[in-house]
Motif scaffolding. Structure first.
Motif, PDB file in Angstrom:
ATOM      1  N   GLN A 180      11.484  -1.401   0.603  1.00 21.70           N
ATOM      2  CA  GLN A 180      10.406  -0.408   0.487  1.00 21.70           C
ATOM      3  C   GLN A 180       9.004  -1.022   0.537  1.00 21.70           C
ATOM      4  O   GLN A 180       8.115  -0.656  -0.229  1.00 21.70           O
ATOM      5  CB  GLN A 180      10.557   0.406  -0.804  1.00 21.70           C
ATOM      6  CG  GLN A 180      11.897   1.130  -0.912  1.00 21.70           C
ATOM      7  CD  GLN A 180      12.087   1.830  -2.232  1.00 21.70           C
ATOM      8  OE1 GLN A 180      11.571   1.411  -3.274  1.00 21.70           O
ATOM      9  NE2 GLN A 180      12.840   2.923  -2.216  1.00 21.70           N
ATOM     10  N   SER A 181       8.793  -1.958   1.451  1.00 16.61           N
ATOM     11  CA  SER A 181       7.434  -2.478   1.654  1.00 16.61           C
ATOM     12  C   SER A 181       6.565  -1.404   2.284  1.00 16.61           C
ATOM     13  O   SER A 181       7.015  -0.605   3.117  1.00 16.61           O
ATOM     14  CB  SER A 181       7.470  -3.710   2.573  1.00 16.61           C
ATOM     15  OG  SER A 181       8.178  -4.768   1.968  1.00 16.61           O
ATOM     16  N   VAL A 182       5.278  -1.387   1.904  1.00 16.12           N
ATOM     17  CA  VAL A 182       4.362  -0.346   2.387  1.00 16.12           C
ATOM     18  C   VAL A 182       3.044  -0.902   2.920  1.00 16.12           C
ATOM     19  O   VAL A 182       2.326  -0.201   3.627  1.00 16.12           O
ATOM     20  CB  VAL A 182       4.062   0.688   1.275  1.00 16.12           C
ATOM     21  CG1 VAL A 182       5.327   1.445   0.891  1.00 16.12           C
ATOM     22  CG2 VAL A 182       3.437   0.016   0.054  1.00 16.12           C
ATOM     23  N   GLU A 183       2.720  -2.129   2.605  1.00 20.67           N
ATOM     24  CA  GLU A 183       1.416  -2.663   2.986  1.00 20.67           C
ATOM     25  C   GLU A 183       1.371  -2.889   4.495  1.00 20.67           C
ATOM     26  O   GLU A 183       2.315  -3.448   5.076  1.00 20.67           O
ATOM     27  CB  GLU A 183       1.136  -3.966   2.245  1.00 20.67           C
ATOM     28  CG  GLU A 183       1.011  -3.778   0.737  1.00 20.67           C
ATOM     29  CD  GLU A 183       0.809  -5.087   0.011  1.00 20.67           C
ATOM     30  OE1 GLU A 183       0.826  -6.147   0.689  1.00 20.67           O
ATOM     31  OE2 GLU A 183       0.649  -5.069  -1.220  1.00 20.67           O
ATOM     32  N   PRO A 184       0.295  -2.467   5.155  1.00 17.40           N
ATOM     33  CA  PRO A 184       0.201  -2.586   6.621  1.00 17.40           C
ATOM     34  C   PRO A 184       0.362  -4.023   7.117  1.00 17.40           C
ATOM     35  O   PRO A 184       0.987  -4.262   8.146  1.00 17.40           O
ATOM     36  CB  PRO A 184      -1.194  -2.042   6.925  1.00 17.40           C
ATOM     37  CG  PRO A 184      -1.505  -1.144   5.764  1.00 17.40           C
ATOM     38  CD  PRO A 184      -0.866  -1.752   4.576  1.00 17.40           C
TER      39      PRO A 184
END
Length: 640
Positions: A393-397
């Motif tokens: 669940q990584s979210v950083e661009p």
């Protein structure tokens, strides 16, 4: 000593004492609906605060109490002299009929003039044996053909003045089965030390319980002319891989009668005769057999001037090479390490390198992950591997952009694990998608140091008798972070030699030696995929975050494999950067649940912390430094 008064806020339910860096004292003035947590340094110290958690008895609620507890940061320790006075007397077995029935042949090779000078003291120690049946001990002095006439006369004179002492003219080599056919056990005891008064009694008590044993060894220390004992060597159990680096077992060895016919002749003039004999014993062992038994008692006291010396590298390497050739181990190389001077054994990866799947769970933390992946790609000389980044669940661009760049590489895959963090479940998921014959569990805060790290670990992982393979891990400042895991250390499990300098030799050179441990950390761990699946993988139900690697390694060991740690695979472990520490009530509750599960699942180890076979029960279980511990309340087995 600095003093500080700490007031608890209203509503606090738990008081935790973390390890301290200096000695100190704790005074608790009031306990009211508070439980005391004593992790690691204060745990199991033999004091009244001996449980990990101390629930407050109801009768103390709303009552003022005073409790003072003075402690050493690494727990209760003793000097060796104090250990000899306080602990050792209670360790000797009780006298039974077994001691009267065993027939011993005590064999003393006399090779040099120095041996002749020391011989009387060794003979006196045999004559002083306690609880042994009359006429059950015969002593044989093996005289080397190179011994001069005066020395021969002195040896014969010593034998004539003692009963049941015989002189045997030895040629270059001795066939023990021919020389001593009518005996139950042969004790090889060169005149370089003396036996404890309880030595033969201990052997006699153990022998009926280990009918399949081929050889028995014991702990040892040094003794001065005045009888002062020092320099104890508290040895681990049978550990062949450790033997390949250093003869940690020594020269005082008991051979069972059933083993003698299978042994070839022994050349006692060879300084490496005991290593040669031990390697023979290993070759005789059947798969799954434990041919060597350890008695954790100080039974042999080596003369100070005869402190055990490391054999010359050439002779050690020659014996190892001959051993692997005789064992049919093709492609094994032995060499002398340039830094330590100790022998090292490197196992082949095979004509065709097996595919290795490296599983790296992560959630964002791009700088850490990038350092890990880039170091693997740039430094690893082993080529047949794939990297599986398990994205939780990584979210950083920036992280997602890095994933996209990695996906363009032929040996990198990004797999999405879209569920709450569960280290065990994530890695089990990764193994399901792994294409490799060997899988590697790799934390995202790992950084490669030496390019051969993966080749070294794969060589061990391919060995049929090996399960998990662990690496030598360092903190970013160069200190030791992982050099093997001892079960029972700190009450549950802990890393030995932690925080020592990178170039430290460790206890009995164990920081420089490949060896077996009960467990190794999953921060960097290799195992065959078939073995991983056969034991059920990591326990994602009960051990979501903590202790899953310890539980997994113990399952692998229970399945009949050895777990190996190697100092020749070196990596940095920037520990817990990505996950953080357990500083919330929810995380602490989860840690408590997992601790309780591990204790219940592996009670055979944890109900008594002295059960780990690769760590002496007399060493401390509240610190990682192999110091002597105050373990007088433990039930120490007579053999293992």
């Amino acid at each position: 000593m600095a003093k500080r008064l700490i007031w608890l806020r209203h509503g606090d339910e738990e008081l935790r004492f973390s390890p301290m860096c200096c000695s100190g004292a704790i005074t608790i003035r009031k306990l009211s609906l508070v439980r005391v947590s004593l992790p690691f340094a204060l745990n199991r110290m033999g004091s009244r605060l001996s449980r990990r958690y101390l629930p407050v008895p109801s009768q103390l609620v709303k009552r003022w109490v005073a409790y003072d507890h003075t402690f050493h940061p690494n727990g209760a320790r003793v000097s060796y002299g104090e250990w000899v006075r306080r602990i050792e007397p209670a360790l000797w077995p009780r006298r039974t009929s077994a001691a009267h029935s065993v027939r011993f042949a005590v064999v003393m090779p006399v090779v040099t003039k120095s041996d002749v000078h020391r011989l009387p003291r060794t003979l006196e120690s045999v004559a002083a044996q306690r609880h042994i049946g009359k006429g059950r001990v015969s002593v044989y002095l093996l005289i080397s053909a190179d011994l001069d006439g005066a020395s021969r006369a002195a040896v014969n004179d010593l034998a004539e003045r003692r009963s049941r002492v015989s002189v045997v003219e030895a040629s270059e080599s001795v066939v023990l089965s021919e020389q001593f056919p009518e005996t139950d056990a042969v004790l090889l005891c060169p005149p370089i030390g003396v036996l404890s008064e309880q030595a033969l009694h201990c052997f006699a008590e153990v022998l009926p319980h280990v009918p399949s044993a081929r050889l028995i060894y014991t702990d040892e220390d040094s003794i001065s002319e005045a009888g002062r004992r020092a320099a104890p060597k508290f040895k681990p159990g049978w550990n062949p891989d450790l033997l390949y680096t250093r003869n940690y077992i020594g020269d005082c060895l008991l051979l069972t009668a059933s083993t003698l016919p299978a042994l070839r002749a022994i050349d006692f003039t060879d300084p490496a005769w005991s290593l040669d004999l031990l390697l023979q014993i290993e070759r005789l062992a059947e798969p799954g057999e434990a041919p060597v038994v350890h008695i954790p008692r100080m039974i042999f006291h080596r003369f100070v001037e005869q402190s055990q010396k490391t054999l010359c590298a050439e002779r050690y390497l020659a014996l190892l090479a001959a051993h692997f050739e005789a064992s049919g181990c093709e492609g094994v190389t032995v060499e002398s390490e340039s830094e330590s001077g100790l022998p090292s054994v490197h196992w082949p990866v095979g004509a065709e390198e097996p595919l290795v799947s490296l599983l790296i769970p992560t959630r964002d933390m791009l700088p850490v992950l990038k350092l890990c992946v880039d170091s693997i790609l740039a430094k690893t000389t082993y080529r047949n591997y794939e990297i599986l980044v398990l994205d939780n669940q990584s979210v950083e661009p920036e992280t997602l952009a890095y994933f996209e760049a990695l996906s363009a590489l032929p040996n990198v895959r990004i797999l999405q694990y879209d569920a709450p963090f569960n280290y065990s479940a994530i890695n089990n998921f990764g193994v399901e998608h792994a294409r490799g014959e060997i899988v590697g569990l790799v934390n995202n805060d790992i950084e490669v140091i030496n390019p051969e790290w993966l080749s070294e670990m794969v060589g061990h992982a391919r060995r049929p008798q090996v399960g998990c393979v662990g690496a030598k891990l360092f903190y970013g400042d160069g200190r030791i972070q992982h050099a093997g895991v001892v079960v029972g250390l700190g009450g549950l499990a802990g890393h030995v030699h932690k925080f020592l300098p990178a170039d430290a030799a460790g206890y009995m050179n164990r920081l420089q030696s490949t060896q077996a441990f009960s467990a190794v950390t999953a921060a960097c761990l290799l195992v065959r995929k078939a073995t991983f699946e056969a034991v059920g993988g990591l326990n994602e139900r009960h051990l979501q975050v903590a202790f899953n690697d310890v539980d997994f390694c113990l399952k692998v060991r229970k399945a009949g494999y050895r777990n190996i740690w190697t100092p020749h695979a070196r990596l940095y472990h920037h520990e817990s950067i990505s996950r953080g520490i357990d500083n919330t009530r929810e995380k602490r509750a989860r840690f408590d649940r997992e601790s309780r599960y591990l204790r219940k699942a592996w009670a055979e180890y944890l109900d008594n912390p002295g059960r780990d076979p690769y760590y002496s029960p007399f060493l401390t279980h509240v610190a990682e430094d192999f110091s002597l511990g105050l373990n007088e309340k433990r039930d120490i087995p007579l053999f293992r």
